[in-house]
Write a protein that holds these residues in place. Structure first.
Motif, mmCIF file in Angstrom:
data_model
loop_
_atom_site.group_PDB
_atom_site.id
_atom_site.type_symbol
_atom_site.label_atom_id
_atom_site.label_comp_id
_atom_site.label_asym_id
_atom_site.label_seq_id
_atom_site.Cartn_x
_atom_site.Cartn_y
_atom_site.Cartn_z
ATOM 1 N N LEU A 90 4.806 -13.987 -27.825
ATOM 2 C CA LEU A 90 5.219 -13.470 -26.525
ATOM 3 C C LEU A 90 4.509 -12.179 -26.149
ATOM 4 N N THR A 91 3.784 -11.583 -27.057
ATOM 5 C CA THR A 91 3.044 -10.365 -26.727
ATOM 6 C C THR A 91 1.688 -10.671 -26.099
ATOM 7 N N MET A 92 1.297 -11.953 -26.120
ATOM 8 C CA MET A 92 0.022 -12.325 -25.518
ATOM 9 C C MET A 92 0.143 -12.304 -23.995
ATOM 10 N N PRO A 93 -0.958 -12.029 -23.283
ATOM 11 C CA PRO A 93 -0.911 -12.041 -21.811
ATOM 12 C C PRO A 93 -0.494 -13.409 -21.285
ATOM 13 N N GLY A 94 0.262 -13.422 -20.206
ATOM 14 C CA GLY A 94 0.705 -14.671 -19.609
ATOM 15 C C GLY A 94 -0.406 -15.345 -18.833
ATOM 16 N N GLU A 95 -0.070 -16.451 -18.218
ATOM 17 C CA GLU A 95 -1.057 -17.151 -17.407
ATOM 18 C C GLU A 95 -1.423 -16.289 -16.201
ATOM 19 N N PRO A 96 -2.692 -16.171 -15.890
ATOM 20 C CA PRO A 96 -3.099 -15.298 -14.776
ATOM 21 C C PRO A 96 -2.592 -15.831 -13.443
ATOM 22 N N LEU A 97 -2.103 -14.922 -12.605
ATOM 23 C CA LEU A 97 -1.650 -15.266 -11.260
ATOM 24 C C LEU A 97 -2.725 -14.849 -10.254
ATOM 25 N N SER A 98 -3.036 -15.731 -9.346
ATOM 26 C CA SER A 98 -4.053 -15.400 -8.355
ATOM 27 C C SER A 98 -3.504 -14.347 -7.397
ATOM 28 N N LEU A 99 -4.285 -13.299 -7.161
ATOM 29 C CA LEU A 99 -3.878 -12.217 -6.282
ATOM 30 C C LEU A 99 -4.245 -12.538 -4.840
ATOM 31 N N GLY A 100 -3.438 -12.085 -3.927
ATOM 32 C CA GLY A 100 -3.731 -12.274 -2.516
ATOM 33 C C GLY A 100 -4.731 -11.240 -2.027
ATOM 34 N N SER A 101 -4.998 -11.256 -0.758
ATOM 35 C CA SER A 101 -5.927 -10.289 -0.180
ATOM 36 C C SER A 101 -5.472 -9.957 1.230
ATOM 37 N N ARG A 102 -5.948 -8.862 1.724
ATOM 38 C CA ARG A 102 -5.661 -8.524 3.117
ATOM 39 C C ARG A 102 -6.405 -9.470 4.051
ATOM 40 N N HIS A 103 -5.825 -9.667 5.217
ATOM 41 C CA HIS A 103 -6.481 -10.484 6.238
ATOM 42 C C HIS A 103 -7.732 -9.745 6.706
ATOM 43 N N PRO A 104 -8.807 -10.477 7.034
ATOM 44 C CA PRO A 104 -10.050 -9.801 7.459
ATOM 45 C C PRO A 104 -9.851 -8.872 8.652
ATOM 46 N N VAL A 105 -8.966 -9.230 9.583
ATOM 47 C CA VAL A 105 -8.712 -8.349 10.727
ATOM 48 C C VAL A 105 -8.042 -7.055 10.256
ATOM 49 N N SER A 106 -7.131 -7.165 9.278
ATOM 50 C CA SER A 106 -6.478 -5.968 8.734
ATOM 51 C C SER A 106 -7.481 -5.080 8.001
ATOM 52 N N ILE A 107 -8.430 -5.711 7.310
ATOM 53 C CA ILE A 107 -9.453 -4.944 6.598
ATOM 54 C C ILE A 107 -10.295 -4.147 7.592
ATOM 55 N N VAL A 108 -10.721 -4.812 8.676
ATOM 56 C CA VAL A 108 -11.533 -4.142 9.694
ATOM 57 C C VAL A 108 -10.736 -3.041 10.380
ATOM 58 N N ARG A 109 -9.481 -3.325 10.691
ATOM 59 C CA ARG A 109 -8.638 -2.318 11.350
ATOM 60 C C ARG A 109 -8.535 -1.065 10.499
ATOM 61 N N LYS A 110 -8.262 -1.238 9.209
ATOM 62 C CA LYS A 110 -8.140 -0.074 8.319
ATOM 63 C C LYS A 110 -9.450 0.694 8.236
#
Length: 344
Positions: A90-110
């Motif tokens: 149980l000390t081993m890393p779990g199955e990797p979860l895919s991370l989300g990302s910001r929407h391209p419009v949100s990236i440009v806005r920021k």
């Protein structure tokens, strides 16, 4: 046969199994198709008729005893296995979860907001459901003015002097900023806007804008040009050039459309810039004195400039996306392309 039955009863009493596998092997040995008890049932056919009743009873008791014993062994093996705990570490890393990302419009806005924050601009926001005064009248759109036809509007309510509507531009936020903020004013106004347009690769009924407003004493068109040039170089690269073409907007005078040199072909001409070497990015101009006066700002003492751009348009130029509809379809294959565009 009687001796065999008694022998099997004795074996069952001493039968043990440490694992579920061993319990299954015991079942096959005694109750399988070729098991010991199955063979006795086959031999039972040859028993004399007067002895069948006695031996039949013994065989059924033997089969029942074997079935009960094996079930007991299986249950015991499962309990023992569970008590030993999980086999994995149980000390081993779990199955990797895919991370989300910001929407391209949100990236440009920021990115755009961060650029103008460096120039001293604050962020101002306003309601998406606005009234006619803030969207049109205070911006020098008098009733029945032809310029209102430039923007096909979604009305929420009508039939009175100041109907409610879905804002057609974020310029309404500029009006609210001029009404409430102390001078000088230096703000950018990002937000979602709505227009009754047919959806296509180049147009949508919902899109996003970012507008800027700067009002102070002695603000000139040269200040506007320098602000746009600095923004363009921060956004598209230090070698970017701009050109300004005369245009018309009811709330600015003089007004201009701004093009930047194509960052794909570097002015040589390509399919992205349609062979011109230039890409249109925004409209701008000096704030009309009537707009200043509508917000109780002395147009003889103060002047200012305003500009506005479509965020989807900037995102299309930045990442060479050729269809506006991609930004609204929530296709994960498209959105995953921008996961690397987020700063960690």
């Amino acid at each position: 046969m009687k001796e065999q039955i008694e022998k099997l009863f004795a074996e069952l009493e001493s039968l043990k199994a440490a694992t579920a596998k061993e319990a299954e092997e015991a079942r096959v040995r005694y109750l399988g198709k070729k098991g010991e008890i199955t063979k006795l049932f086959e031999e039972f056919r040859n028993v004399d008729r007067e002895m069948k009743k006695e031996f039949g009873k013994k065989l059924n008791e033997l089969k029942q005893a074997a079935t009960a014993k094996i079930e007991e062994l299986k249950a015991s093996a499962e309990t023992s296995s569970a008590s030993e705990g999980p086999k994995q570490d149980l000390t081993m890393p779990g199955e990797p979860l895919s991370l989300g990302s910001r929407h391209p419009v949100s990236i440009v806005r920021k990115e755009i907001v961060d650029i103008f924050r460096k120039f001293g601009y604050d962020v101002a926001e306003g309601p998406e459901i606005e009234d006619d005064y803030h969207v049109f009248e205070a911006l020098n759109f008098p009733p029945n003015h032809p310029a209102r036809d430039m923007q096909d509007t979604f009305f929420v309510s009508s039939g009175h002097l100041n109907p409610l509507l879905l804002r057609t531009h974020t310029s309404s936020v500029q009006v609210r900023a001029m009404e409430k903020m102390d001078l000088p004013i230096r703000v950018v106004c990002p937000g979602r806007v709505f227009r009754n347009e047919a959806i296509s690769a180049r147009a949508h009924c919902i899109f996003h804008q970012l507008e800027g407003l700067y009002i102070d004493e002695n603000v000139t068109f040269a200040d506007l040009k320098q602000a746009i040039l600095l923004f363009a170089r921060e956004m598209f690269g230090p070698e970017t050039k701009i050109r300004m073409r005369p245009s018309y907007f009811p709330f600015t005078e003089p007004s201009a459309e701004v093009d930047v040199s194509c960052n794909i072909c570097h002015g040589e001409g390509c399919n992205i810039c349609k062979g011109t070497g230039w890409l249109e990015i925004l409209g701008c101009g000096m704030v009309d004195p009537n707009v200043l006066e509508a917000s109780n700002i002395d147009s003889k003492k103060y002047s200012g400039f305003a500009f506005g751009m479509g965020l989807e348009r900037i995102a299309m130029l930045k990442w060479q996306v050729n269809d506006l509809r991609h930004y609204f379809e929530n296709d994960m294959r498209f959105l995953k392309e921008f996961s690397t565009a987020i700063e960690v």
